[in-house]
Write an enzyme that holds these catalytic residues in place. Sequence first.
Site, PDB file in Angstrom:
ATOM      1  CG  PHE A 101       2.798  38.870  70.653  1.00 36.60           C
ATOM      2  CD1 PHE A 101       2.282  38.512  69.417  1.00 36.60           C
ATOM      3  CD2 PHE A 101       3.116  37.861  71.555  1.00 36.60           C
ATOM      4  CE1 PHE A 101       2.088  37.173  69.075  1.00 36.60           C
ATOM      5  CE2 PHE A 101       2.925  36.521  71.233  1.00 36.60           C
ATOM      6  CZ  PHE A 101       2.411  36.181  69.991  1.00 36.60           C
ATOM      7  CB  SER A 169       6.479  45.091  72.244  1.00 39.31           C
ATOM      8  OG  SER A 169       7.094  43.835  72.202  1.00 39.31           O
ATOM      9  CG  MET A 170       5.665  41.819  68.141  1.00 38.34           C
ATOM     10  SD  MET A 170       4.671  40.450  67.546  1.00 38.34           S
ATOM     11  CE  MET A 170       5.574  39.067  68.249  1.00 38.34           C
ATOM     12  CD1 TRP A 194      10.720  40.743  70.468  1.00 37.41           C
ATOM     13  CD2 TRP A 194       9.659  40.558  68.508  1.00 37.41           C
ATOM     14  NE1 TRP A 194      10.798  39.427  70.074  1.00 37.41           N
ATOM     15  CE2 TRP A 194      10.156  39.291  68.873  1.00 37.41           C
ATOM     16  CE3 TRP A 194       8.953  40.673  67.301  1.00 37.41           C
ATOM     17  CZ2 TRP A 194       9.965  38.139  68.091  1.00 37.41           C
ATOM     18  CZ3 TRP A 194       8.764  39.542  66.518  1.00 37.41           C
ATOM     19  CH2 TRP A 194       9.260  38.283  66.912  1.00 37.41           C
ATOM     20  CG  ASP A 215      12.849  44.496  76.695  1.00 37.26           C
ATOM     21  OD1 ASP A 215      12.449  43.311  76.790  1.00 37.26           O
ATOM     22  OD2 ASP A 215      12.319  45.328  75.935  1.00 37.26           O
ATOM     23  CG  HIS A 247       9.052  43.986  76.658  1.00 35.59           C
ATOM     24  ND1 HIS A 247       9.683  44.420  75.508  1.00 35.59           N
ATOM     25  CD2 HIS A 247       7.855  43.485  76.253  1.00 35.59           C
ATOM     26  CE1 HIS A 247       8.900  44.179  74.458  1.00 35.59           C
ATOM     27  NE2 HIS A 247       7.782  43.610  74.880  1.00 35.59           N
TER      28      HIS A 247
HETATM   29  O1  9J3 Z   1       4.992  42.757  71.319  1.00 37.27           O
HETATM   30  C1  9J3 Z   1       5.767  42.182  72.085  1.00 37.27           C
HETATM   31  O2  9J3 Z   1       5.686  42.228  73.338  1.00 37.27           O
HETATM   32  C2  9J3 Z   1       6.800  41.320  71.412  1.00 37.27           C
HETATM   33  C3  9J3 Z   1       7.554  40.431  72.302  1.00 37.27           C
HETATM   34  C4  9J3 Z   1       7.100  39.009  72.197  1.00 37.27           C
HETATM   35  O3  9J3 Z   1       6.303  38.546  72.948  1.00 37.27           O
HETATM   36  O4  9J3 Z   1       7.672  38.275  71.198  1.00 37.27           O
HETATM   37  C5  9J3 Z   1       7.548  36.865  71.300  1.00 37.27           C
HETATM   38  C6  9J3 Z   1       7.153  36.263  69.990  1.00 37.27           C
END
Ligand code: 9J3
Length: 300
Positions: A101, A169-170, A194, A215, A247
Amino acid sequence: MQQHPHTSRRRTGRLAGLTAALAAVVGLSTLTGPGAHAADNPYERGPAPTESSIEALRGPYAVSQTSVSRLSATGFGGGTIYYPTTTADGTFGAIAISPGFTALESSISWLGPRLASQGFVVFTIDTLTTVDQPGSRGDQLLAALDYLTQRSLVRSRVDSSRLGVMGHSMGGGGSLEAAKTRPSLQAAIPLTPWNLDKTWPELRTPTLIFGADGDSIAPVASHAEPFYNTLPSSLDRAYLELNNASHFTPNTSDTTIAKYSISWLKRFIDNDTRYEQFLCPLPRPSLTIEESRGNCPHTS
Ligand code: 9J3
Ligand code: ZN
Protein backbone atom coordinates in the site's frame (compact mmCIF):
# COMPACT_ATOMS: atom_id res chain seq x y z
CA MET A 1 29.90 -11.89 -12.01
CA GLN A 2 30.97 -14.84 -14.05
CA GLN A 3 28.53 -17.71 -14.10
CA HIS A 4 29.84 -20.84 -12.48
CA PRO A 5 30.16 -23.56 -15.07
CA HIS A 6 27.85 -26.47 -14.58
CA THR A 7 29.71 -29.54 -13.61
CA SER A 8 26.64 -31.65 -14.15
CA ARG A 9 24.39 -30.72 -17.03
CA ARG A 10 27.17 -30.49 -19.57
CA ARG A 11 28.68 -33.80 -18.62
CA THR A 12 27.19 -35.46 -21.65
CA GLY A 13 28.38 -37.77 -24.34
CA ARG A 14 31.19 -40.14 -23.53
CA LEU A 15 31.34 -39.43 -19.80
CA ALA A 16 27.56 -39.82 -19.41
CA GLY A 17 27.78 -43.07 -21.33
CA LEU A 18 30.61 -44.22 -19.10
CA THR A 19 28.60 -43.33 -16.01
CA ALA A 20 25.59 -45.28 -17.29
CA ALA A 21 27.77 -48.24 -18.18
CA LEU A 22 29.39 -48.17 -14.76
CA ALA A 23 25.96 -48.03 -13.11
CA ALA A 24 24.87 -51.04 -15.12
CA VAL A 25 28.05 -52.97 -14.33
CA VAL A 26 27.87 -52.38 -10.60
CA GLY A 27 24.09 -52.79 -10.63
CA LEU A 28 23.40 -49.45 -9.03
CA SER A 29 20.40 -47.65 -10.49
CA THR A 30 20.85 -45.18 -7.66
CA LEU A 31 24.44 -44.29 -8.52
CA THR A 32 24.61 -40.60 -7.89
CA GLY A 33 26.90 -37.97 -9.28
CA PRO A 34 26.54 -34.74 -11.14
CA GLY A 35 25.11 -36.22 -14.33
CA ALA A 36 22.61 -38.54 -12.72
CA HIS A 37 21.10 -35.73 -10.66
CA ALA A 38 20.38 -33.38 -13.55
CA ALA A 39 18.90 -36.15 -15.64
CA ASP A 40 16.42 -36.80 -12.82
CA ASN A 41 15.27 -33.19 -12.75
CA PRO A 42 15.10 -31.20 -15.99
CA TYR A 43 14.33 -28.00 -14.04
CA GLU A 44 17.48 -27.96 -11.92
CA ARG A 45 19.58 -24.86 -12.61
CA GLY A 46 22.95 -23.81 -11.24
CA PRO A 47 25.53 -25.49 -9.01
CA ALA A 48 24.77 -27.36 -5.80
CA PRO A 49 23.87 -24.84 -3.09
CA THR A 50 25.61 -24.18 0.20
CA GLU A 51 24.61 -22.09 3.20
CA SER A 52 26.91 -19.35 1.95
CA SER A 53 25.64 -19.51 -1.64
CA ILE A 54 22.03 -18.88 -0.58
CA GLU A 55 23.10 -16.08 1.77
CA ALA A 56 25.28 -14.32 -0.80
CA LEU A 57 24.32 -10.92 -2.17
CA ARG A 58 24.50 -12.44 -5.65
CA GLY A 59 24.14 -15.99 -6.92
CA PRO A 60 26.00 -17.72 -9.75
CA TYR A 61 24.15 -16.15 -12.69
CA ALA A 62 25.04 -12.79 -14.19
CA VAL A 63 21.82 -10.73 -14.41
CA SER A 64 20.45 -8.39 -17.05
CA GLN A 65 17.38 -6.21 -16.75
CA THR A 66 14.78 -4.60 -18.95
CA SER A 67 12.09 -2.15 -17.96
CA VAL A 68 8.43 -2.41 -18.90
CA SER A 69 6.77 0.98 -19.17
CA ARG A 70 3.44 1.65 -17.53
CA LEU A 71 1.98 2.47 -20.95
CA SER A 72 2.98 -0.88 -22.43
CA ALA A 73 1.51 -2.84 -19.53
CA THR A 74 -2.05 -4.16 -19.39
CA GLY A 75 -3.62 -4.82 -16.01
CA PHE A 76 -0.65 -3.71 -13.92
CA GLY A 77 1.60 -0.66 -13.70
CA GLY A 78 4.77 -1.76 -15.50
CA GLY A 79 7.99 -2.72 -13.79
CA THR A 80 11.43 -4.22 -14.24
CA ILE A 81 12.33 -7.71 -15.43
CA TYR A 82 15.58 -9.16 -14.04
CA TYR A 83 16.82 -12.29 -15.80
CA PRO A 84 19.90 -14.50 -16.08
CA THR A 85 21.95 -13.17 -18.99
CA THR A 86 22.93 -16.59 -20.30
CA THR A 87 20.91 -18.41 -22.94
CA ALA A 88 22.96 -21.59 -22.44
CA ASP A 89 20.92 -23.02 -19.56
CA GLY A 90 17.49 -23.38 -21.15
CA THR A 91 14.42 -21.71 -19.71
CA PHE A 92 13.96 -20.51 -16.14
CA GLY A 93 11.06 -20.42 -13.73
CA ALA A 94 9.67 -16.95 -13.08
CA ILE A 95 8.06 -14.89 -10.35
CA ALA A 96 6.21 -11.59 -10.13
CA ILE A 97 6.55 -9.41 -7.01
CA SER A 98 4.14 -6.69 -5.85
CA PRO A 99 4.88 -3.80 -3.48
CA GLY A 100 2.52 -2.78 -0.66
CA PHE A 101 0.00 0.00 0.00
CA THR A 102 1.28 3.45 -1.12
CA ALA A 103 4.61 1.89 -2.17
CA LEU A 104 6.43 1.66 -5.48
CA GLU A 105 8.39 -1.07 -7.21
CA SER A 106 11.52 0.45 -5.68
CA SER A 107 10.40 -0.80 -2.26
CA ILE A 108 10.89 -4.43 -3.33
CA SER A 109 13.46 -4.01 -6.11
CA TRP A 110 16.33 -5.50 -4.05
CA LEU A 111 14.72 -8.91 -4.61
CA GLY A 112 15.07 -8.61 -8.41
CA PRO A 113 18.80 -9.19 -8.88
CA ARG A 114 19.10 -11.16 -5.65
CA LEU A 115 16.68 -13.87 -6.85
CA ALA A 116 17.44 -13.64 -10.59
CA SER A 117 21.13 -14.28 -9.94
CA GLN A 118 20.15 -17.66 -8.50
CA GLY A 119 18.41 -18.66 -11.75
CA PHE A 120 14.92 -17.12 -11.99
CA VAL A 121 13.27 -14.50 -14.17
CA VAL A 122 11.96 -11.91 -11.69
CA PHE A 123 9.40 -9.23 -12.49
CA THR A 124 9.15 -6.50 -9.86
CA ILE A 125 6.05 -4.45 -10.64
CA ASP A 126 4.30 -1.21 -9.94
CA THR A 127 0.58 -1.42 -9.34
CA LEU A 128 -2.08 0.53 -11.28
CA THR A 129 -2.49 2.83 -8.29
CA THR A 130 -0.57 2.78 -5.03
CA VAL A 131 -3.82 2.34 -3.06
CA ASP A 132 -5.02 -0.82 -4.83
CA GLN A 133 -6.32 -3.47 -2.42
CA PRO A 134 -4.99 -7.05 -2.13
CA GLY A 135 -7.55 -8.58 -4.49
CA SER A 136 -6.52 -6.15 -7.21
CA ARG A 137 -2.84 -6.74 -6.46
CA GLY A 138 -3.43 -10.46 -6.95
CA ASP A 139 -5.00 -9.84 -10.36
CA GLN A 140 -2.08 -7.54 -11.23
CA LEU A 141 0.51 -10.18 -10.29
CA LEU A 142 -1.23 -12.59 -12.66
CA ALA A 143 -1.43 -9.96 -15.42
CA ALA A 144 2.30 -9.37 -14.96
CA LEU A 145 3.05 -13.09 -15.27
CA ASP A 146 0.91 -13.23 -18.43
CA TYR A 147 2.81 -10.26 -19.85
CA LEU A 148 6.10 -11.92 -18.92
CA THR A 149 5.32 -15.26 -20.58
CA GLN A 150 3.35 -14.00 -23.59
CA ARG A 151 4.57 -10.56 -24.62
CA SER A 152 7.82 -9.63 -22.90
CA LEU A 153 11.19 -9.43 -24.62
CA VAL A 154 12.38 -12.33 -22.48
CA ARG A 155 9.34 -14.60 -22.99
CA SER A 156 11.44 -17.27 -24.72
CA ARG A 157 13.61 -17.52 -21.61
CA VAL A 158 10.68 -18.29 -19.31
CA ASP A 159 9.12 -21.67 -18.60
CA SER A 160 5.43 -20.67 -18.48
CA SER A 161 4.57 -23.80 -16.50
CA ARG A 162 6.83 -22.85 -13.56
CA LEU A 163 5.61 -19.57 -12.08
CA GLY A 164 5.32 -18.02 -8.64
CA VAL A 165 4.33 -14.86 -6.80
CA MET A 166 5.65 -12.74 -3.96
CA GLY A 167 4.64 -9.46 -2.44
CA HIS A 168 4.97 -7.14 0.51
CA SER A 169 2.09 -6.26 2.84
CA MET A 170 -1.00 -5.72 0.65
CA GLY A 171 1.16 -7.17 -2.12
CA GLY A 172 1.74 -10.19 0.12
CA GLY A 173 -2.01 -10.36 0.62
CA GLY A 174 -2.17 -10.12 -3.16
CA SER A 175 0.15 -13.07 -3.58
CA LEU A 176 -2.33 -15.17 -1.56
CA GLU A 177 -5.14 -13.88 -3.77
CA ALA A 178 -3.16 -14.75 -6.93
CA ALA A 179 -2.53 -18.31 -5.72
CA LYS A 180 -6.20 -18.72 -4.83
CA THR A 181 -7.19 -17.56 -8.33
CA ARG A 182 -4.56 -19.58 -10.18
CA PRO A 183 -3.77 -22.87 -8.42
CA SER A 184 -1.27 -23.81 -11.12
CA LEU A 185 1.20 -21.39 -9.51
CA GLN A 186 4.11 -23.37 -8.08
CA ALA A 187 5.12 -21.12 -5.17
CA ALA A 188 3.82 -18.14 -3.20
CA ILE A 189 5.81 -16.07 -0.68
CA PRO A 190 3.87 -13.35 1.14
CA LEU A 191 6.19 -10.94 3.03
CA THR A 192 4.62 -9.40 6.17
CA PRO A 193 1.28 -9.85 4.38
CA TRP A 194 -1.85 -7.79 5.03
CA ASN A 195 -5.37 -8.90 4.10
CA LEU A 196 -8.91 -8.57 5.46
CA ASP A 197 -9.53 -12.20 4.39
CA LYS A 198 -8.08 -14.25 7.24
CA THR A 199 -8.73 -17.73 5.83
CA TRP A 200 -6.91 -19.45 2.97
CA PRO A 201 -8.08 -23.09 2.81
CA GLU A 202 -8.52 -22.77 -0.97
CA LEU A 203 -4.78 -22.61 -1.72
CA ARG A 204 -3.08 -25.46 -3.54
CA THR A 205 0.22 -23.64 -4.08
CA PRO A 206 3.18 -24.31 -1.75
CA THR A 207 3.31 -21.17 0.39
CA LEU A 208 6.00 -19.67 2.63
CA ILE A 209 4.76 -16.79 4.78
CA PHE A 210 7.15 -14.35 6.47
CA GLY A 211 5.91 -12.46 9.52
CA ALA A 212 7.76 -9.86 11.58
CA ASP A 213 7.65 -9.97 15.38
CA GLY A 214 7.44 -6.18 15.69
CA ASP A 215 4.89 -5.58 12.92
CA SER A 216 2.30 -3.07 14.16
CA ILE A 217 0.72 -2.47 10.71
CA ALA A 218 -0.01 -6.10 9.85
CA PRO A 219 0.37 -7.72 13.29
CA VAL A 220 1.19 -11.40 12.89
CA ALA A 221 -1.62 -12.41 15.28
CA SER A 222 -4.24 -11.00 12.90
CA HIS A 223 -2.47 -11.45 9.55
CA ALA A 224 0.50 -13.77 8.87
CA GLU A 225 -0.34 -16.35 11.57
CA PRO A 226 -4.02 -16.92 10.72
CA PHE A 227 -3.10 -16.92 7.02
CA TYR A 228 -0.61 -19.70 7.67
CA ASN A 229 -2.83 -21.60 10.11
CA THR A 230 -5.77 -21.74 7.67
CA LEU A 231 -3.77 -23.10 4.74
CA PRO A 232 -4.59 -26.78 4.21
CA SER A 233 -2.59 -28.91 6.63
CA SER A 234 -1.86 -31.20 3.66
CA LEU A 235 -0.22 -28.33 1.74
CA ASP A 236 3.50 -27.72 1.67
CA ARG A 237 3.48 -24.58 3.82
CA ALA A 238 5.79 -22.73 6.18
CA TYR A 239 5.70 -19.73 8.49
CA LEU A 240 8.87 -17.90 9.45
CA GLU A 241 8.61 -15.04 11.92
CA LEU A 242 11.52 -12.65 11.61
CA ASN A 243 13.11 -11.68 14.91
CA ASN A 244 13.62 -8.02 15.85
CA ALA A 245 11.85 -7.03 12.64
CA SER A 246 9.16 -4.59 11.52
CA HIS A 247 6.48 -4.34 8.84
CA PHE A 248 9.08 -2.73 6.60
CA THR A 249 11.89 -5.23 7.03
CA PRO A 250 11.09 -6.71 3.57
CA ASN A 251 11.77 -3.30 1.98
CA THR A 252 15.55 -3.50 2.31
CA SER A 253 18.05 -6.23 1.54
CA ASP A 254 17.55 -9.00 4.11
CA THR A 255 19.55 -12.22 4.09
CA THR A 256 17.03 -14.24 6.10
CA ILE A 257 14.23 -13.39 3.67
CA ALA A 258 16.54 -14.05 0.72
CA LYS A 259 17.94 -17.42 1.79
CA TYR A 260 14.61 -19.03 2.64
CA SER A 261 12.85 -17.46 -0.36
CA ILE A 262 15.54 -18.78 -2.69
CA SER A 263 15.23 -22.21 -1.09
CA TRP A 264 11.42 -22.22 -1.34
CA LEU A 265 11.44 -21.06 -5.00
CA LYS A 266 14.10 -23.60 -5.93
CA ARG A 267 12.33 -26.40 -4.08
CA PHE A 268 8.85 -25.77 -5.52
CA ILE A 269 9.34 -23.93 -8.84
CA ASP A 270 12.39 -25.94 -9.94
CA ASN A 271 11.51 -29.12 -7.95
CA ASP A 272 15.11 -28.86 -6.78
CA THR A 273 15.45 -31.10 -3.75
CA ARG A 274 19.07 -29.95 -3.26
CA TYR A 275 17.48 -27.02 -1.37
CA GLU A 276 15.35 -29.17 0.95
CA GLN A 277 18.24 -29.17 3.45
CA PHE A 278 17.68 -25.44 4.13
CA LEU A 279 13.93 -25.84 4.71
CA CYS A 280 13.71 -29.12 6.65
CA PRO A 281 14.15 -29.47 9.52
CA LEU A 282 12.62 -26.04 10.07
CA PRO A 283 15.07 -23.32 11.08
CA ARG A 284 15.30 -23.12 14.85
CA PRO A 285 14.63 -19.88 16.72
CA SER A 286 17.75 -17.69 16.56
CA LEU A 287 18.86 -14.08 16.42
CA THR A 288 17.06 -13.81 13.06
CA ILE A 289 14.12 -16.24 13.41
CA GLU A 290 11.60 -15.66 16.20
CA GLU A 291 9.48 -18.70 15.41
CA SER A 292 8.95 -21.24 12.64
CA ARG A 293 6.08 -23.49 11.63
CA GLY A 294 5.71 -25.86 8.71
CA ASN A 295 5.29 -29.39 7.44
CA CYS A 296 8.45 -31.44 7.06
CA PRO A 297 9.35 -33.35 5.09
CA HIS A 298 7.63 -31.80 2.09
CA THR A 299 5.08 -33.82 0.18
CA SER A 300 5.13 -32.29 -3.30
O1 9J3 B 1 0.51 -2.72 2.17
C1 9J3 B 1 0.54 -2.42 3.36
O2 9J3 B 1 1.51 -1.86 3.93
C2 9J3 B 1 -0.73 -2.70 4.11
C3 9J3 B 1 -0.81 -2.11 5.46
C4 9J3 B 1 -1.70 -0.91 5.50
O3 9J3 B 1 -1.27 0.20 5.40
O4 9J3 B 1 -3.03 -1.15 5.67
C5 9J3 B 1 -3.83 -0.06 6.08
C6 9J3 B 1 -5.10 0.01 5.28
ZN1 ZN C 1 -10.67 -16.76 2.99
